[in-house]
Write a protein that holds these residues in place. Sequence first.
Motif, PDB file in Angstrom:
ATOM      1  N   SER A  55       0.815  -1.221   0.000  1.00  0.00           N
ATOM      2  CA  SER A  55       0.000   0.000   0.000  1.00  0.00           C
ATOM      3  C   SER A  55       0.853   1.278   0.000  1.00  0.00           C
ATOM      4  CB  SER A  55      -0.959  -0.001   1.187  1.00  0.00           C
ATOM      5  OG  SER A  55      -0.237  -0.065   2.389  1.00  0.00           O
ATOM      6  N   HIS A  56       2.152   1.142   0.298  1.00  0.00           N
ATOM      7  CA  HIS A  56       3.034   2.315   0.310  1.00  0.00           C
ATOM      8  C   HIS A  56       3.369   2.840  -1.096  1.00  0.00           C
ATOM      9  CE1 HIS A  56       5.853  -1.026  -0.294  1.00  0.00           C
ATOM     10  NE2 HIS A  56       6.627  -0.132  -0.902  1.00  0.00           N
ATOM     11  N   ARG A 110       1.404   3.876  -3.483  1.00  0.00           N
ATOM     12  CA  ARG A 110       0.570   4.997  -3.929  1.00  0.00           C
ATOM     13  C   ARG A 110       0.020   5.740  -2.716  1.00  0.00           C
ATOM     14  NH1 ARG A 110      -2.122   3.283  -9.573  1.00  0.00           N
ATOM     15  NH2 ARG A 110      -2.877   5.421  -9.493  1.00  0.00           N
ATOM     16  N   LYS A 111      -0.257   7.004  -2.928  1.00  0.00           N
ATOM     17  CA  LYS A 111      -0.825   7.827  -1.860  1.00  0.00           C
ATOM     18  C   LYS A 111      -2.317   8.078  -2.091  1.00  0.00           C
ATOM     19  CE  LYS A 111       3.222   8.486   0.028  1.00  0.00           C
ATOM     20  NZ  LYS A 111       3.680   7.174   0.426  1.00  0.00           N
ATOM     21  N   ASP A 112      -2.828   7.679  -3.258  1.00  0.00           N
ATOM     22  CA  ASP A 112      -4.224   7.959  -3.591  1.00  0.00           C
ATOM     23  C   ASP A 112      -5.159   6.843  -3.108  1.00  0.00           C
ATOM     24  OD1 ASP A 112      -3.762   5.903  -5.370  1.00  0.00           O
ATOM     25  OD2 ASP A 112      -3.837   7.147  -7.164  1.00  0.00           O
ATOM     26  N   SER A 113      -6.400   6.888  -3.566  1.00  0.00           N
ATOM     27  CA  SER A 113      -7.420   5.943  -3.122  1.00  0.00           C
ATOM     28  C   SER A 113      -7.152   4.508  -3.585  1.00  0.00           C
ATOM     29  CB  SER A 113      -8.793   6.385  -3.640  1.00  0.00           C
ATOM     30  OG  SER A 113      -8.791   6.395  -5.050  1.00  0.00           O
ATOM     31  N   ARG A 162      -4.315   2.867  -3.182  1.00  0.00           N
ATOM     32  CA  ARG A 162      -3.142   2.302  -2.494  1.00  0.00           C
ATOM     33  C   ARG A 162      -3.366   0.862  -2.015  1.00  0.00           C
ATOM     34  NH1 ARG A 162      -5.320   6.066   0.830  1.00  0.00           N
ATOM     35  NH2 ARG A 162      -5.939   5.389   2.910  1.00  0.00           N
ATOM     36  N   CYS A 190      -2.405  -2.147  -4.552  1.00  0.00           N
ATOM     37  CA  CYS A 190      -1.017  -2.293  -5.005  1.00  0.00           C
ATOM     38  C   CYS A 190      -0.365  -3.565  -4.467  1.00  0.00           C
ATOM     39  CB  CYS A 190      -0.188  -1.093  -4.555  1.00  0.00           C
ATOM     40  SG  CYS A 190      -0.750   0.463  -5.249  1.00  0.00           S
ATOM     41  N   THR A 227      -0.544  -2.103  -9.784  1.00  0.00           N
ATOM     42  CA  THR A 227      -1.814  -1.714  -9.182  1.00  0.00           C
ATOM     43  C   THR A 227      -2.910  -2.494  -9.892  1.00  0.00           C
ATOM     44  OG1 THR A 227      -1.006   0.533  -8.784  1.00  0.00           O
ATOM     45  CG2 THR A 227      -3.384   0.201  -8.671  1.00  0.00           C
TER      46      THR A 227
END
Length: 179
Positions: free
Chosen positions: A73-74, A76-79, A81, A84, A98
């Motif tokens: 989950s690290h 991406r910072k968006d919805s 995450r 991933c 993703t």
Amino acid sequence: LEEAVPRPVQDAGSVLKQGYLEKRSRDHGFFGSEWQKRWCVLDRKTFYYYTNEKSKQPKGTFSIENYSARLASHLRKDSRRKCCFELVCPGKRTYEFTAPSAAEAEDWVDQIQFLLKDLTSLTIPYDEEDEEDPYNDVDSSDSLNTASHNTAPNQDEPDDGMGDDDIYEVLPGEHLNTE
């Protein structure tokens, strides 16, 4: 008639999972990482990624042997995450993806981990259904001592040629050898 979608991998029977994923490019762009939509195919030992599902030649391919798969989950910072995952191998390139959903990302990770466990296993898997003894009517110890295998008639009973255990028909003119 529904038109079949051509499959890019040579042996479609060996494909375990396929679908669109976003793959992080190796050389990150000026504004950060670049995510590109790719048609991804996993077979028993290899991960392929294509420009799209109609592409004949993969954009890239790598053996999954010695890799590990994990949710990441690290990345991406968006919805997205939670969608991933990454494939990591010490000393080799890390591949970051993703999936369309968190459940789909978990499924990719599970499939890859299952394959990796299978590749490192020293035993051959088998079905529990195969544990039954195979049918063998030739060397069965149960049939060796039955009356139908006796060659000498029972001395205590009169022989009428039609013994209860006799499986052979006595034809007219034939005589049983009773020594």
